[in-house]
Design a protein around this motif. Structure first.
Motif, mmCIF file in Angstrom:
data_model
loop_
_atom_site.group_PDB
_atom_site.id
_atom_site.type_symbol
_atom_site.label_atom_id
_atom_site.label_comp_id
_atom_site.label_asym_id
_atom_site.label_seq_id
_atom_site.Cartn_x
_atom_site.Cartn_y
_atom_site.Cartn_z
ATOM 1 N N GLU A 60 0.831 -1.199 0.000
ATOM 2 C CA GLU A 60 0.000 0.000 0.000
ATOM 3 C C GLU A 60 0.871 1.257 0.000
ATOM 4 O OE1 GLU A 60 -2.558 0.456 3.393
ATOM 5 O OE2 GLU A 60 -0.908 0.317 4.805
ATOM 6 N N ALA A 61 0.361 2.285 -0.669
ATOM 7 C CA ALA A 61 1.036 3.568 -0.779
ATOM 8 C C ALA A 61 -0.025 4.608 -1.115
ATOM 9 C CB ALA A 61 2.114 3.510 -1.864
ATOM 10 N N PRO A 62 0.300 5.888 -0.997
ATOM 11 C CA PRO A 62 -0.693 6.915 -1.348
ATOM 12 C C PRO A 62 -1.213 6.708 -2.768
ATOM 13 C CG PRO A 62 1.182 7.911 -0.244
ATOM 14 C CD PRO A 62 1.550 6.468 -0.507
ATOM 15 N N GLY A 63 -2.530 6.744 -2.918
ATOM 16 C CA GLY A 63 -3.174 6.576 -4.209
ATOM 17 C C GLY A 63 -3.364 5.132 -4.623
ATOM 18 N N GLN A 64 -2.895 4.193 -3.789
ATOM 19 C CA GLN A 64 -3.017 2.764 -4.077
ATOM 20 C C GLN A 64 -3.664 2.094 -2.863
ATOM 21 O OE1 GLN A 64 1.149 2.094 -4.447
ATOM 22 N NE2 GLN A 64 1.196 2.611 -6.607
ATOM 23 N N TYR A 65 -4.520 1.117 -3.102
ATOM 24 C CA TYR A 65 -5.135 0.440 -1.966
ATOM 25 C C TYR A 65 -4.825 -1.051 -1.958
ATOM 26 C CZ TYR A 65 -8.936 -0.664 -5.251
ATOM 27 O OH TYR A 65 -9.664 -1.091 -6.312
ATOM 28 N N VAL A 66 -4.641 -1.543 -0.744
ATOM 29 C CA VAL A 66 -4.374 -2.955 -0.481
ATOM 30 C C VAL A 66 -5.122 -3.287 0.804
ATOM 31 C CG1 VAL A 66 -2.604 -4.696 -0.038
ATOM 32 C CG2 VAL A 66 -2.072 -2.765 -1.513
ATOM 33 N N GLY A 75 -8.087 -9.496 -1.160
ATOM 34 C CA GLY A 75 -7.446 -9.734 -2.443
ATOM 35 C C GLY A 75 -7.587 -8.605 -3.433
ATOM 36 N N ASP A 76 -8.349 -7.564 -3.095
ATOM 37 C CA ASP A 76 -8.487 -6.421 -3.993
ATOM 38 C C ASP A 76 -7.246 -5.538 -3.891
ATOM 39 O OD1 ASP A 76 -11.016 -7.124 -4.865
ATOM 40 O OD2 ASP A 76 -12.031 -5.927 -3.346
ATOM 41 N N VAL A 77 -6.722 -5.129 -5.036
ATOM 42 C CA VAL A 77 -5.638 -4.152 -5.099
ATOM 43 C C VAL A 77 -5.961 -3.215 -6.245
ATOM 44 C CG1 VAL A 77 -3.853 -5.665 -4.150
ATOM 45 C CG2 VAL A 77 -4.200 -5.602 -6.609
ATOM 46 N N GLY A 78 -5.518 -1.975 -6.130
ATOM 47 C CA GLY A 78 -5.767 -1.059 -7.230
ATOM 48 C C GLY A 78 -5.363 0.352 -6.916
ATOM 49 N N TYR A 79 -5.552 1.178 -7.927
ATOM 50 C CA TYR A 79 -5.322 2.609 -7.778
ATOM 51 C C TYR A 79 -6.638 3.240 -7.332
ATOM 52 C CZ TYR A 79 -0.965 1.834 -10.252
ATOM 53 O OH TYR A 79 0.271 1.378 -10.617
ATOM 54 N N VAL A 80 -6.546 4.228 -6.450
ATOM 55 C CA VAL A 80 -7.753 4.895 -5.967
ATOM 56 C C VAL A 80 -8.559 5.427 -7.142
ATOM 57 C CG1 VAL A 80 -8.602 6.830 -4.589
ATOM 58 C CG2 VAL A 80 -6.732 5.411 -3.725
ATOM 59 N N ARG A 81 -7.903 5.942 -8.146
ATOM 60 C CA ARG A 81 -8.579 6.455 -9.340
ATOM 61 C C ARG A 81 -8.041 5.738 -10.576
ATOM 62 N NH1 ARG A 81 -11.275 11.085 -7.735
ATOM 63 N NH2 ARG A 81 -10.374 12.150 -5.952
ATOM 64 N N GLY A 82 -8.347 4.450 -10.674
ATOM 65 C CA GLY A 82 -7.852 3.742 -11.847
ATOM 66 C C GLY A 82 -8.056 2.250 -11.771
ATOM 67 N N ALA A 83 -7.150 1.544 -12.396
ATOM 68 C CA ALA A 83 -7.245 0.094 -12.561
ATOM 69 C C ALA A 83 -7.230 -0.630 -11.219
ATOM 70 C CB ALA A 83 -6.095 -0.397 -13.429
ATOM 71 N N LEU A 120 2.790 -3.650 -13.073
ATOM 72 C CA LEU A 120 2.089 -4.643 -13.890
ATOM 73 C C LEU A 120 0.567 -4.447 -13.886
ATOM 74 C CD1 LEU A 120 3.908 -7.842 -12.518
ATOM 75 C CD2 LEU A 120 4.588 -6.415 -14.454
ATOM 76 N N LEU A 121 0.069 -3.693 -12.925
ATOM 77 C CA LEU A 121 -1.373 -3.652 -12.661
ATOM 78 C C LEU A 121 -2.210 -3.178 -13.842
ATOM 79 C CD1 LEU A 121 -3.536 -4.076 -10.370
ATOM 80 C CD2 LEU A 121 -3.504 -1.598 -10.216
ATOM 81 N N GLU A 122 -1.885 -2.042 -14.414
ATOM 82 C CA GLU A 122 -2.733 -1.508 -15.490
ATOM 83 C C GLU A 122 -2.750 -2.433 -16.702
ATOM 84 O OE1 GLU A 122 -2.520 2.638 -16.397
ATOM 85 O OE2 GLU A 122 -2.207 3.153 -14.289
#
Length: 137
Positions: A60-66, A75-83, A120-122
């Motif tokens: 986890e980091a700013p703008g990313q959620y884990v 198991g959800d991971v992603g960008y706060v505003r994105g993929a 790799l996420l997007e």
């Protein structure tokens, strides 16, 4: 009978079999809150011992959620505003495996490899969406 959540799952990609697991880890602050959450997706090429495992790590980091569960799914991971991806879905795992291979990971390497999952996420989310096909009537 439901699958035990800690039992490795099987994935076949490009003629090669893998077992894969997903783990969440974090440290607990004195306040009781979780910090430094991470999801660790590990793929073990089969048969065992033929290659080292691939670990794809999302920290986890700013703008990313884990998240580790509620209110988001495990198991959800992603960008706060994105993929975003759900790492419990075989299609997401396959897409991440393909993205790691496209960036140079070789399944025949004998040593373990650890890869930052965020780059790799997007690519993986776009590939999973393409492979899902149309939805609805």
């Amino acid at each position: 009978m439901p699958r035990h959540p800690k039992t490795p799952r099987r994935l076949v990609a490009d003629g090669r079999a893998y077992l894969w697991t997903l783990r969440h880890s974090h440290r607990v602050l004195d306040s009781g809150r979780a910090a430094d959450c991470r999801e660790i997706l590990t793929l073990y090429p089969q048969p065992a011992g033929t290659s080292g495992p691939l670990r794809i790590v999302f920290v986890e980091a700013p703008g990313q959620y884990v998240p580790g569960g509620l209110p988001m799914g495990s198991g959800d991971v992603g960008y706060v505003r994105g993929a975003a991806l759900n790492l419990h879905e075989p299609g997401a795992v396959r897409a991440l495996l393909d993205a790691a291979a496209a960036r140079g990971w070789q399944p025949g390497e004998r040593r373990a490899a650890e890869v930052n999952g965020w780059p790799l996420l997007e690519e993986a989310a776009a590939a999973q969406a393409r492979n899902a096909g149309p939805t609805g009537p």
